[in-house]
Design a protein around this motif. Structure first.
Motif, mmCIF file in Angstrom:
data_model
loop_
_atom_site.group_PDB
_atom_site.id
_atom_site.type_symbol
_atom_site.label_atom_id
_atom_site.label_comp_id
_atom_site.label_asym_id
_atom_site.label_seq_id
_atom_site.Cartn_x
_atom_site.Cartn_y
_atom_site.Cartn_z
ATOM 1 N N PRO A 46 0.821 -1.222 0.000
ATOM 2 C CA PRO A 46 0.000 0.000 0.000
ATOM 3 C C PRO A 46 0.851 1.267 0.000
ATOM 4 O O PRO A 46 1.838 1.363 0.720
ATOM 5 N N ALA A 47 0.466 2.206 -0.838
ATOM 6 C CA ALA A 47 1.155 3.487 -0.930
ATOM 7 C C ALA A 47 0.430 4.571 -0.157
ATOM 8 O O ALA A 47 0.988 5.637 0.101
ATOM 9 N N ALA A 48 -0.814 4.308 0.213
ATOM 10 C CA ALA A 48 -1.630 5.304 0.896
ATOM 11 C C ALA A 48 -2.632 4.589 1.796
ATOM 12 O O ALA A 48 -2.807 3.370 1.715
ATOM 13 N N TYR A 49 -3.282 5.384 2.631
ATOM 14 C CA TYR A 49 -4.248 4.872 3.596
ATOM 15 C C TYR A 49 -5.467 5.782 3.562
ATOM 16 O O TYR A 49 -5.374 6.933 3.134
ATOM 17 N N ALA A 50 -6.595 5.269 4.007
ATOM 18 C CA ALA A 50 -7.798 6.092 3.995
ATOM 19 C C ALA A 50 -8.664 5.785 5.207
ATOM 20 O O ALA A 50 -8.699 4.655 5.692
ATOM 21 N N HIS A 51 -9.333 6.826 5.650
ATOM 22 C CA HIS A 51 -10.345 6.711 6.687
ATOM 23 C C HIS A 51 -11.645 7.266 6.135
ATOM 24 O O HIS A 51 -11.639 8.185 5.313
ATOM 25 N N ILE A 52 -12.731 6.715 6.609
ATOM 26 C CA ILE A 52 -14.062 7.045 6.121
ATOM 27 C C ILE A 52 -14.881 7.658 7.249
ATOM 28 O O ILE A 52 -14.846 7.171 8.376
ATOM 29 N N ALA A 53 -15.625 8.703 6.898
ATOM 30 C CA ALA A 53 -16.616 9.269 7.829
ATOM 31 C C ALA A 53 -17.969 8.699 7.440
ATOM 32 O O ALA A 53 -18.380 8.767 6.280
ATOM 33 N N VAL A 54 -18.648 8.110 8.412
ATOM 34 C CA VAL A 54 -19.947 7.496 8.198
ATOM 35 C C VAL A 54 -20.968 8.233 9.058
ATOM 36 O O VAL A 54 -20.720 8.512 10.237
ATOM 37 N N SER A 55 -22.101 8.535 8.477
ATOM 38 C CA SER A 55 -23.166 9.213 9.208
ATOM 39 C C SER A 55 -23.711 8.321 10.311
ATOM 40 O O SER A 55 -24.024 7.149 10.084
ATOM 41 N N ASP A 56 -23.815 8.875 11.517
ATOM 42 C CA ASP A 56 -24.412 8.138 12.629
ATOM 43 C C ASP A 56 -25.900 7.902 12.396
ATOM 44 O O ASP A 56 -26.465 6.939 12.897
ATOM 45 N N GLU A 57 -26.517 8.786 11.619
ATOM 46 C CA GLU A 57 -27.961 8.710 11.412
ATOM 47 C C GLU A 57 -28.379 7.608 10.455
ATOM 48 O O GLU A 57 -29.310 6.857 10.720
ATOM 49 N N GLY A 59 -25.842 5.680 8.358
ATOM 50 C CA GLY A 59 -24.768 4.771 7.980
ATOM 51 C C GLY A 59 -24.147 5.051 6.630
ATOM 52 O O GLY A 59 -23.319 4.272 6.153
ATOM 53 N N GLU A 60 -24.533 6.168 5.993
ATOM 54 C CA GLU A 60 -24.004 6.512 4.677
ATOM 55 C C GLU A 60 -22.584 7.069 4.789
ATOM 56 O O GLU A 60 -22.260 7.784 5.735
ATOM 57 N N VAL A 61 -21.741 6.725 3.805
ATOM 58 C CA VAL A 61 -20.393 7.300 3.725
ATOM 59 C C VAL A 61 -20.541 8.759 3.315
ATOM 60 O O VAL A 61 -21.129 9.068 2.281
ATOM 61 N N VAL A 62 -20.014 9.657 4.155
ATOM 62 C CA VAL A 62 -20.202 11.091 3.904
ATOM 63 C C VAL A 62 -18.894 11.836 3.685
ATOM 64 O O VAL A 62 -18.905 13.001 3.301
ATOM 65 N N GLY A 63 -17.756 11.191 3.915
ATOM 66 C CA GLY A 63 -16.480 11.856 3.721
ATOM 67 C C GLY A 63 -15.331 10.881 3.841
ATOM 68 O O GLY A 63 -15.512 9.714 4.204
ATOM 69 N N PHE A 64 -14.147 11.389 3.522
ATOM 70 C CA PHE A 64 -12.962 10.546 3.613
ATOM 71 C C PHE A 64 -11.717 11.406 3.807
ATOM 72 O O PHE A 64 -11.705 12.595 3.498
ATOM 73 N N ALA A 65 -10.680 10.761 4.319
ATOM 74 C CA ALA A 65 -9.334 11.331 4.392
ATOM 75 C C ALA A 65 -8.406 10.299 3.779
ATOM 76 O O ALA A 65 -8.431 9.121 4.165
ATOM 77 N N LEU A 66 -7.615 10.711 2.789
ATOM 78 C CA LEU A 66 -6.641 9.828 2.163
ATOM 79 C C LEU A 66 -5.265 10.403 2.444
ATOM 80 O O LEU A 66 -5.029 11.587 2.206
ATOM 81 N N TRP A 67 -4.364 9.574 2.966
ATOM 82 C CA TRP A 67 -3.078 10.078 3.445
ATOM 83 C C TRP A 67 -1.966 9.063 3.202
ATOM 84 O O TRP A 67 -2.217 7.917 2.899
ATOM 85 N N PHE A 68 -0.745 9.550 3.359
ATOM 86 C CA PHE A 68 0.424 8.683 3.260
ATOM 87 C C PHE A 68 1.490 9.205 4.210
ATOM 88 O O PHE A 68 1.402 10.325 4.719
ATOM 89 N N LEU A 69 2.505 8.381 4.429
ATOM 90 C CA LEU A 69 3.587 8.774 5.322
ATOM 91 C C LEU A 69 4.613 9.609 4.577
ATOM 92 O O LEU A 69 4.932 9.346 3.419
ATOM 93 N N ASN A 70 5.124 10.616 5.264
ATOM 94 C CA ASN A 70 6.299 11.337 4.787
ATOM 95 C C ASN A 70 7.372 11.197 5.864
ATOM 96 O O ASN A 70 7.164 10.476 6.850
ATOM 97 N N PHE A 71 8.495 11.846 5.685
ATOM 98 C CA PHE A 71 9.576 11.728 6.665
ATOM 99 C C PHE A 71 10.278 13.068 6.802
ATOM 100 O O PHE A 71 10.584 13.724 5.808
ATOM 101 N N SER A 72 10.529 13.473 8.032
ATOM 102 C CA SER A 72 11.251 14.707 8.304
ATOM 103 C C SER A 72 12.687 14.376 8.700
ATOM 104 O O SER A 72 12.921 13.741 9.735
ATOM 105 N N THR A 73 13.631 14.820 7.875
ATOM 106 C CA THR A 73 15.032 14.620 8.241
ATOM 107 C C THR A 73 15.394 15.477 9.450
ATOM 108 O O THR A 73 16.301 15.129 10.204
ATOM 109 N N TRP A 74 14.703 16.580 9.651
ATOM 110 C CA TRP A 74 14.996 17.451 10.787
ATOM 111 C C TRP A 74 14.506 16.847 12.095
ATOM 112 O O TRP A 74 15.165 16.956 13.120
ATOM 113 N N ARG A 75 13.352 16.213 12.071
ATOM 114 C CA ARG A 75 12.810 15.614 13.283
ATOM 115 C C ARG A 75 13.209 14.153 13.440
ATOM 116 O O ARG A 75 13.111 13.592 14.525
#
Length: 158
Positions: A46-57, A59-75
């Motif tokens: 996997p190159a990316a990951y996703a989370h889903i927002a589901v309506s409590d009312e 159960g419909e999928v109403v949103g998402f966040a798609l993300w991946f890891l980066n790296f900080s050489t400073w931190r």
């Protein structure tokens, strides 16, 4: 409710990616297919990951966040780069966007990641106000550069 995406969510994620691209006035640039998203999220590596927002009312999928890891050489640690955060317009204001960001912040702190960052279009005042209300601050001293298409191929010597 926020949950980790599953392969069954790919059609909804794909539809929302296209909705987001349309909102950002760049639908013609959104060429990713459902199969490409499925491979990126659930393939052998996997190159990316996703989370889903589901309506409590309902159960419909109403949103998402798609993300991946980066790296900080400073931190010296990973961070999360949020590629897309989207909540369907008719479901905005219900806390879904904040819940998605809260989940990513939780992952960062739980795993020792040093940053959660993303980009926002300069003209997107509602999103900017929302992000700043959460404590996010723009990195005004940095400018994003991008190589694509012909320029990328030319630099690669093709």
């Amino acid at each position: 409710m926020i949950r980790t995406a599953t392969p069954a969510d790919v059609p909804a994620i794909h539809a929302m990616v296209r909705e987001l691209a349309d909102y950002e006035k760049a639908l013609d640039e959104a060429n990713a297919t459902e199969e490409q998203l499925r491979e990126a999220l659930f393939g052998e590596r996997p190159a990316a990951y996703a989370h889903i927002a589901v309506s409590d009312e309902d159960g419909e999928v109403v949103g998402f966040a798609l993300w991946f890891l980066n790296f900080s050489t400073w931190r010296g640690v990973h961070g999360i780069y949020l590629e897309d955060l989207y909540v369907r317009p008719e479901r905005r204001g219900g806390g879904h966007g904040k819940a998605l960001l809260t989940e990513l912040a939780r992952i960062c702190t739980e795993r020792g990641y040093g940053r959660l960052e993303w980009s926002v279009l300069d003209w997107n005042a509602p999103s900017i106000a929302f992000y700043e209300s959460l404590g996010a601050r723009p990195q005004e001293e940095w400018t994003v550069y991008r190589l694509t298409d012909g320029a990328l191929e030319e630099l690669a010597g093709k």
